[in-house]
Design a protein around this motif. Sequence first.
Motif, PDB file in Angstrom:
ATOM      1  N   LEU A  19      43.735  34.883  42.622  1.00 29.36           N
ATOM      2  CA  LEU A  19      44.632  35.348  41.561  1.00 29.36           C
ATOM      3  C   LEU A  19      44.935  34.277  40.516  1.00 29.36           C
ATOM      4  N   LEU A  47      43.634  44.380  39.556  1.00 31.67           N
ATOM      5  CA  LEU A  47      43.973  43.154  38.849  1.00 31.67           C
ATOM      6  C   LEU A  47      44.786  43.427  37.584  1.00 31.67           C
ATOM      7  N   VAL A 101      48.308  43.499  38.811  1.00 33.86           N
ATOM      8  CA  VAL A 101      48.776  42.141  39.064  1.00 33.86           C
ATOM      9  C   VAL A 101      49.149  41.444  37.761  1.00 33.86           C
TER      10      VAL A 101
END
Length: 381
Positions: free
Chosen positions: A246, A294, A297
């Motif tokens: 990440l 993603l 996120v």
Amino acid sequence: MKIEIESKKLIKPSAPAVDSLRKLKISLIDQLQSPAYVDVTLFYSSKKDVRDPSFVPISKRSRLLEKALAETLTLFYPLAGRYVEERCLVEWDDQRVEFLEAKADGTLDQFLHGETDPDDVLGHLATQPHPVDQIAPPLVVVQMTTFTCGGMAVGLRISHKIADMHTVSSFLSTWAMACRGSVHEAIHLQSILKLKAIARSGGFDFEREPSRVELVTALVSIALLKIAKLKNGQSKPFLISHMVNLRGRTDLVSHDNLCGNFYTVVSGKSTAEVTELGLHGLVGLVQDAMTTSLAKVANAIDGTDLAEMVMNLAGEYQEERRKGDVDMLIFNSWCRFPVHQVDLGWGEPEFVSSLCAPFDSVMLMDHQKAEGGVEAWVSLT
């Protein structure tokens, strides 16, 4: 091949930590990790050029590794500490990491050329940590193994409670700079370009150009799903899961050198036949799972929100594993981590490996000798 431990030492940071660095509260993502260890083993050939002023003879390598390790630990104090589970923190109170020296009764070529069973050898090149005091096992164990030919292996194990592969890679790179004073298939770049062409020919409308990791994941998945069908006698729904770093994917954390665990599991599920999906369909499934997860996120509003997203993704993955009604394809990628460039003073490693996982899984890493290529390590139980 027999490997015997000849000595054990405990190495502490070369300088004491200030009080503020003696206790580290681990993150929620760290707390999700199992008590397993991340491991990597670097193999160095006996080739040498004694005319090179930077060359380090074998007789001096152990001392060099120890000294550089002690210096490196001053930048990674928690790795020399111990994990206190009931308080979810790592505590450093003058503890140390374990350093082992071992000898093998065979040559490096025997291992690299498949003359020995790698499963029998790898586990003895990176020793499983065990308690060396009354608190807990070391968070880091290093093992230097010398082969009869003069080649050597440097095995490293770091607790997953405090490290992911990014942390391991950062630690190895820093250690290397300190030393210098400052089922396996290779998929080559030419092959990668062909895979992209095949994926495009399927008519799938990709939002972006597929990455080589997405392409190789899809290619290996086709083979694994065919194997699963033969084992099961029929096709089942399947889940492709990837562990994704990440760092650089959220504005909440700006430091690329952030240590600890900072990754998430990304999964894509399908009930379709793999023959119907083809390469282009599987690439699309993987890419869509990556993009969707993603994007969530990236939009996290704070650290708590981000941690909850990661926990939810991990929970969904664990629930699928618990139910057991799908074929699970588990991937992890070491691509872009410079593990092949860890020069400890006697050149870059000839070979890099990890232990075979005790469950069906695939490890991807950069191909050492083919730029842009990918190596796929497949563990089948």
